[in-house]
Scaffold this motif. Structure first.
Motif, PDB file in Angstrom:
ATOM      1  N   PHE A  87       0.839  -1.200   0.000  1.00  0.00           N
ATOM      2  CA  PHE A  87       0.000   0.000   0.000  1.00  0.00           C
ATOM      3  C   PHE A  87       0.875   1.253   0.000  1.00  0.00           C
ATOM      4  N   ALA A  88       1.937   1.237   0.812  1.00  0.00           N
ATOM      5  CA  ALA A  88       2.830   2.401   0.889  1.00  0.00           C
ATOM      6  C   ALA A  88       3.493   2.653  -0.471  1.00  0.00           C
ATOM      7  N   LEU A  89       3.902   1.580  -1.141  1.00  0.00           N
ATOM      8  CA  LEU A  89       4.529   1.738  -2.460  1.00  0.00           C
ATOM      9  C   LEU A  89       3.517   2.290  -3.469  1.00  0.00           C
ATOM     10  N   PHE A  90       2.275   1.826  -3.384  1.00  0.00           N
ATOM     11  CA  PHE A  90       1.247   2.336  -4.299  1.00  0.00           C
ATOM     12  C   PHE A  90       0.986   3.810  -4.008  1.00  0.00           C
ATOM     13  N   PHE A  91       1.012   4.167  -2.725  1.00  0.00           N
ATOM     14  CA  PHE A  91       0.832   5.569  -2.320  1.00  0.00           C
ATOM     15  C   PHE A  91       1.948   6.420  -2.936  1.00  0.00           C
ATOM     16  N   LEU A  92       3.199   5.936  -2.823  1.00  0.00           N
ATOM     17  CA  LEU A  92       4.335   6.673  -3.397  1.00  0.00           C
ATOM     18  C   LEU A  92       4.208   6.774  -4.917  1.00  0.00           C
ATOM     19  N   PHE A  93       3.723   5.709  -5.534  1.00  0.00           N
ATOM     20  CA  PHE A  93       3.511   5.695  -6.984  1.00  0.00           C
ATOM     21  C   PHE A  93       2.549   6.818  -7.386  1.00  0.00           C
ATOM     22  N   LEU A  94       1.490   6.988  -6.603  1.00  0.00           N
ATOM     23  CA  LEU A  94       0.511   8.037  -6.915  1.00  0.00           C
ATOM     24  C   LEU A  94       1.066   9.425  -6.621  1.00  0.00           C
ATOM     25  N   VAL A  95       1.787   9.540  -5.500  1.00  0.00           N
ATOM     26  CA  VAL A  95       2.333  10.854  -5.115  1.00  0.00           C
ATOM     27  C   VAL A  95       3.355  11.337  -6.146  1.00  0.00           C
ATOM     28  N   MET A  97       3.542  10.514  -9.258  1.00  0.00           N
ATOM     29  CA  MET A  97       3.082  10.436 -10.653  1.00  0.00           C
ATOM     30  C   MET A  97       3.224  11.756 -11.419  1.00  0.00           C
ATOM     31  N   PRO A  98       2.930  12.923 -10.798  1.00  0.00           N
ATOM     32  CA  PRO A  98       3.104  14.166 -11.569  1.00  0.00           C
ATOM     33  C   PRO A  98       4.548  14.364 -12.044  1.00  0.00           C
ATOM     34  N   ILE A  99       5.508  13.802 -11.340  1.00  0.00           N
ATOM     35  CA  ILE A  99       6.915  13.979 -11.735  1.00  0.00           C
ATOM     36  C   ILE A  99       7.368  12.824 -12.635  1.00  0.00           C
ATOM     37  N   GLU A 153       2.278  11.730 -18.394  1.00  0.00           N
ATOM     38  CA  GLU A 153       3.663  11.478 -18.834  1.00  0.00           C
ATOM     39  C   GLU A 153       4.686  11.951 -17.807  1.00  0.00           C
ATOM     40  N   GLY A 154       4.280  12.888 -16.918  1.00  0.00           N
ATOM     41  CA  GLY A 154       5.179  13.341 -15.857  1.00  0.00           C
ATOM     42  C   GLY A 154       6.143  14.402 -16.339  1.00  0.00           C
ATOM     43  N   ILE A 155       6.668  15.160 -15.363  1.00  0.00           N
ATOM     44  CA  ILE A 155       7.570  16.271 -15.706  1.00  0.00           C
ATOM     45  C   ILE A 155       8.831  15.741 -16.393  1.00  0.00           C
TER      46      ILE A 155
END
Lengths: 160, 565
Positions: A87-95, A97-99, A153-155
């Motif tokens: 869950f923590a890794l998925f959270f980091l994946f979402l956080v 994502m903009p970058i 696509e991310g920054i």
């Protein structure tokens, strides 16, 4: 008072019901014979609170249950380590994502999750890297190139 | 328009090269998913859903139905050859399929399973085409109060299938309804339970909630144990190269046609009941086949009827679930809930008038279900060995990749990151609820049915119908009474044959339900009510005059059927 799993659940449910029931009193009153906005939630919350109360009573009357992860926080953490990290890794994946975007973020997410669950030995990591590249790049290509779906696509990718 | 005209309209839409290719691919994916132990059919349908967004409604739904049918059949391969059922819907198949395979007849066991699945599916699709339009016509009689009562019935049945955990099942169903209230209220459109969070005013999109609660939480539950997650899904059992004897097995299945028809109809009936899916129907059909058999002692040792019954029933259940979705616009199980979501994505709203208003789409779905069974038969015969090899995949690999697929698919739904956060939040919630012993299906059904129930209740208010409508409208009263009995059903199931009151359950059910049926218009339904009343009264009198003896508590065939959580 016996503090077991169902007791804690029932108390949390009762608190949720209480908070939401109070919130329903801030909803607008009915107009022109329409159904009041608060009626349907109250129709759910009242029986939910009553059933939670029943669960609390049943939990108090029940025999102590020794199955499951145990009572200590560390025991609990060890028992649920895998899902918590996932869950923590998925959270980091979402956080991130903009970058990082869906492609780079997805590659990292799948690779790290695979390695965390499967092991960090060099041979395993190579296998995980191949699986990540094949499935993430494959899925990304199907969605963006074949189905015409815009994926973040991310920054990083936008810069290059 | 008659049934053949409608089929004629739908056929050109469905029988295109693209749609057939997509269906073939869907059946393949379903078979593959079904063959993997721990990978449910619902997960396969969820993963395929985003790919259907770019398709036409007919193509999208036909593909999803193909996945569904393939998945129901895929479980039998690993079940028969390795003893590990690919899906919960094939659990009973292993009881006799695996012993028959171990005794040196794996080809025959597989052949019986494949043909039984095929005939079960074909019988169900015929029933679907005949019954769904008739049920939809009855559905047109429904007023908002009747629909609201039907939703209540669906939720109580779902909760009651939690077996001994009825209390938690009911709490879960109410909790699901509560989740559906977050967002805007249906009458004024004003924010509700948003607690100052702007994004929450839109509420939670239905599919991210469903995928989070069901698939996401399930996958993480499967990798909780580190050693188990690293093992191959099929365990250490290996399947040898098998050649199916299609002609001999087909003849054998046809010679047991009574069992095929009985199990298929039982499967359809279970499918019609809300939330009672193929997980239950396969065990129920096995149980009935054993009771009806002249050689019950052969069951568990490789009996032919023991393979036919569960496989015919689990495929037929899909037809039953589709009947309710198509005729009333209400999902009967997780699979049809996802399909309902897919229909809404394509701006098609199922309702009792759906079959009449959209005959092309409706009959395309009927035909797709029929055709998918032929595709399943064809694909299963040529790809058998490959599917069994799939069980060599390790659980954690599947989990990591599918979690990513869930994220991509959910993002593609509305192209907003908020949906992925919804997925995460409900994934955590689903996982916690599972860990606390709550069944997940009632929560999902609560979320799906919550808004429908609120809309119908608001219509009751707008029409000025009072609460007495629940007692004066026959259908509303019928469903409310059924709800009451469904809550008592787990106790009846548990104490059947052990407590005296359980002998009175069915006669009283028949007598009580006869009253609303008697209030219904026409001549046939009052006649049915009379028959129900007479049967119930006779059984009641017989029970009072000569009470049946109570059984001893330990009984082998006193199964309880519960929801897979």
């Amino acid at each position: 008072m016996q503090l077991n799993r169902d007791t804690s659940t029932a108390i949390v449910l009762l608190l949720i019901c209480g908070a939401m029931l109070i919130n329903t009193f801030q909803m607008p009153a009915a107009m022109f014979g329409q159904m009041p906005a608060a009626l349907w939630p109250r129709l759910i919350l009242v029986p939910l609170a009553l059933l939670s109360l029943l669960l609390l009573v049943k939990a108090q009357l029940a025999e102590p249950d020794d199955s499951g992860p145990g009572h200590g926080f560390l025991q609990w953490l060890t028992y649920y380590k895998n899902p918590i990290v996932c869950f923590a890794l998925f959270f980091l994946f979402l956080v991130t994502m903009p970058i990082l975007g869906m492609l780079i973020g997805g590659l990292l997410y799948v690779f790290i999750t695979l390695s965390f669950l499967g092991g960090w030995a060099p041979r395993q990591m190579l296998q995980h890297a191949l699986v990540s590249i094949f499935f993430v790049v494959g899925m990304w290509a199907i969605f963006t190139q074949l189905l015409g779906v815009f994926l973040p696509e991310g920054i990083l990718l936008r810069v290059y | 328009m008659d049934i053949f005209t409608n089929i004629g309209l739908a056929a050109p839409e469905l029988f295109t090269v693209t749609t057939m290719a997509l269906m073939m691919l869907g059946t393949f994916v379903g078979l593959l998913a079904g063959a993997i132990p721990g990978f449910t059919i619902a997960m396969a349908v969820v993963l395929v859903l985003p790919f259907t967004f770019a398709m036409s409604p007919v193509q999208g739904l036909a593909t999803m139905i193909a996945v569904y049918v393939g998945g129901l059949s895929g479980g039998l391969m690993s079940g028969i050859l390795t003893g590990i059922p690919g899906t919960p819907s094939s659990v009973a198949t292993t009881f006799d399929g695996y012993p028959m395979a171990k005794s040196g007849r794996p080809g025959l066991a597989l052949g019986i399973g494949v043909w039984s699945s095929f005939f079960g599916g074909i019988i169900a699709s015929i029933v679907l085409m005949l019954i769904a339009p008739q049920l939809a016509m009855i559905g047109l009689e429904f007023q908002p109060v009747d629909f609201f009562a039907l939703v209540i019935f669906a939720l109580t049945v779902t909760a009651s299938l939690a077996g001994d955990q009825l209390l938690k099942g009911l709490i879960a169903a109410l909790f699901g309804l509560l989740i559906a209230t977050v967002g805007s209220d249906v009458v004024f459109g004003l924010p509700r339970f948003t607690f100052g969070i702007d994004e929450a005013s839109k509420g939670f999109a239905f599919l991210p909630v469903l995928v989070g609660l069901f698939a996401f939480s399930r996958l993480l539950n499967d990798v909780r144990d580190r050693s188990a997650s690293g093992k191959r899904l099929g365990g250490d059992a290996s399947a040898n190269v098998v050649k199916i004897d299609y002609i001999a097995s087909c003849k054998l299945v046809l010679s047991h046609w009574v069992n095929v028809v009985r199990s298929s109809l039982l499967g359809v009936f279970v499918g019609v009941l809300p939330a009672a899916g193929s997980t239950i129907s396969n065990i129920l059909a096995y149980d009935q086949a054993k009771k009806a058999s002249k050689e019950p002692e052969t069951f568990g040792k490789g009996a032919v009827d023991g393979i036919i019954a569960p496989e015919a029933a689990n495929n037929a259940t899909a037809g039953g679930a589709l009947i309710v979705m198509m005729a009333l616009g209400l999902p009967g199980d997780i699979m049809t809930a996802i399909m309902l979501g897919a229909l809404l994505v394509h701006d098609v709203i199922p309702s009792p008038s759906f079959i009449a208003d959209e005959p092309t789409i409706a009959y395309s779905i009927f035909l797709a279900f029929f055709v998918a069974n032929f595709m399943m038969l064809f694909l299963q015969s040529i790809t058998l060995r490959g599917f069994v090899l799939v069980t060599n995949v390790k659980m954690y690999m599947l989990t990591a990749v599918i979690l990513f697929y869930c994220a991509v698919g959910i993002f593609a739904l509305n192209n907003i990151a908020y949906d992925m956060w919804t997925l995460l939040i409900f994934g955590v919630l689903g996982f916690v609820m599972r860990a606390l012993g709550f069944p997940i299906v009632p929560i999902v059904m609560g979320v799906v049915l919550g808004q429908i129930a609120e809309v119908r209740l608001s219509q009751v208010f707008a029409r000025g119908d009072g609460l007495d409508a629940f007692l004066t409208r026959p259908w509303a009263l019928f469903f409310i009474l059924l709800s009451g009995f469904s809550i008592m059903f787990p106790s009846y199931q548990k104490y059947r044959g052990q407590k005296a009151w359980a002998h009175y359950f069915v006669p009283i059910l028949l007598i009580v339900l006869a009253f609303p049926v008697f209030m219904m218009p026409g001549t046939i339904r009052p006649i049915i009510a009379g028959l129900m009343l007479a049967t119930g009264a006779i059984r009641l009198i017989m029970q009072i005059r000569s009470p049946k003896p109570l059984d001893t508590p330990a009984q082998d065939d006193n199964h309880t059927y519960t929801l897979e959580s």
